[in-house]
Scaffold this active site. Sequence first.
Site, PDB file in Angstrom:
ATOM      1  N   GLN A  35     -13.424  -9.414   4.909  1.00  0.00           N
ATOM      2  CA  GLN A  35     -11.959  -9.355   4.864  1.00  0.00           C
ATOM      3  C   GLN A  35     -11.346 -10.215   5.963  1.00  0.00           C
ATOM      4  O   GLN A  35     -11.872 -10.288   7.070  1.00  0.00           O
ATOM      5  CB  GLN A  35     -11.485  -7.912   5.044  1.00  0.00           C
TER       6      GLN A  35
ATOM      7  N   ASP B 273      -9.083  -9.504   7.960  1.00  0.00           N
ATOM      8  CA  ASP B 273      -8.418  -8.246   8.278  1.00  0.00           C
ATOM      9  C   ASP B 273      -7.683  -8.309   9.613  1.00  0.00           C
ATOM     10  O   ASP B 273      -8.128  -8.968  10.555  1.00  0.00           O
ATOM     11  CB  ASP B 273      -9.462  -7.128   8.328  1.00  0.00           C
TER      12      ASP B 273
END
Length: 591
Positions: A336, A338
């Site tokens: 990800q 993220d």
Amino acid sequence: MVDLQTAQELGLKGDAIELDNSVEALEVLRHSTAHLMAQAIKSLYPDAEFYVGPTVKEGFYYDFKTSEEIGQGDLKKIEKQMLSFAKKKYPIERYVISKEEAREKFKDDHLKQAVLNMIPDEDVSIYKQGEFEDLCRGPHLPSIGLIRYFKLTKISGAYLGGNSKNEMLTRIYGIAFADKAFLKAYMDMMAEAEKRDHRKLGNEMKLFTFREEVGAGFPIWLPAGGRLRARLESLLFKAHRKRGYEPVRGPEMLRSDLWKTSGHYQNYGENMYFTHIDELEFGVKPMNCVGHIKVYEDELHSYRDLPIKYFEYGVVHRHELTGALHGLFRVREFTQDDAHIFCRADQIEEQIIEVVDFVDKIMSTFAFDYKMMISTRPDKAVGSDEVWEISTQALKNAMDTNELAYEIDEGGGAFYGPKIDIKITDAIGREWQCGTIQLDFNLPERFKLEYNGEENNKIQPVMIHRAILGSFERFIGILTEHYAGEFPMFIAPTQVAIVPVAESHKEYAKELSDKLIDINADSEIYAKNDSLNKRIRIAEKTRVPMIVVIGDEEIANNTVAIRDRRTREQYNLSEEEFLKLIQTKINEVNF
């Protein structure tokens, strides 16, 4: 236009709708077409037993079982039988019986018994058309004669109830529309999508591979794919740093006690992998948020420090059913892009808007149209109704104040908070779920996070979870299909293919390759013992943006002969001009 049967006629509440290509009408049409398909299958394969036949985003499917082997080549035969039945214009009739009566009626059909086990009501509805009938909630069309424009698209296996421990059933997918033009447009799009399939292009371009001995859902990135990822990662790293994010990294396994505190263990545990070390249970992380919470806890924070922004290219693992795996779009290990923002309540709006601006910059760079959806509390959630209401309203306020358009996805939020989902539209009109912005009051409360306020009081921060690409795997799969493998120069796995005409030209090819590396450009030298034309064709198959041919003349004049695949032009440049051109092209984009 033809009026569909009203819901009142079916013994339900609702208004009459027209048979068109609206969402509501297609739901009814496709549900009815699924039953028509089942009717055709039953007539062709008399021992067929049926499980469920719902509508899905891309049409409908039916799961069933028969002793005969059915393959992709049989779909045309089933379609022909469907049309034959549709011409008979059987009315579709609904009746209701008790569940016990239904159990007796279908006593020899174990799949129907499995369906009945899922129905909580004491009475069940059955829809009948000609000799065929099946359990169904409906609603349906008044007659199968209204079903004309459909196509069966694919056949696959599916475990009963989606559980790999159960028996394997056959699943046939289909699509239906209210008119011929919409069906043709859809099939044209599907034909184009097949050409762009990232699994096919990924193999041709040597981007990634999957190996059975490694495990389903675990992609292996080949050198070209590794370079492509690295370019995306580098661009995003710089973009995050310019926006005040700090790079961090959490471990890939954390003790299960932490996942219990966060609520993942209780609300997401079926999607996680667990192991034991020194008799302690650990959970392999499905998300990066708990690790970032531990980074936040590492030191005391003042209100003056906020917002604090952490980002990580975090490798996560999620248990996906084998039947749901699909190339890079659905895998068990992915990375990800993220980030988590810890901020004060009065900073929520500015932070949301900053992230939306970040999203817009990236999506417009790749020529994606996009829309935003605010997703509200799901059935499985942590936190009070009051906290969820405050969180959801904060997202709406941020969007409304800045006059940003959005839709509502009821029940689509994460279990710890509402979110804004970013849905992009690619070059051939398909919609994809990518980034997300999630507002969270719950995890800070569960982990007792705090910062010192102006009066030295302890205040709980707000946590914003944020991913823009969603995952590198899925986003690269989408990009591959969006560009049909013809990546723009700034992220192409290889910017330049260098083709020396003869052995004596290899040294200059290597010198040129080294100079390209110095300006952050990747090249590949095609010098195998093949003909010149064959090497050029091989380079073109990898969809490299620019091919450079080097012979005696180029070495003598310190030049390069260029074939630009993007502009379809051929021309010569000095080495200095060539390197400057490449550097300009790969540096033309900054997020």
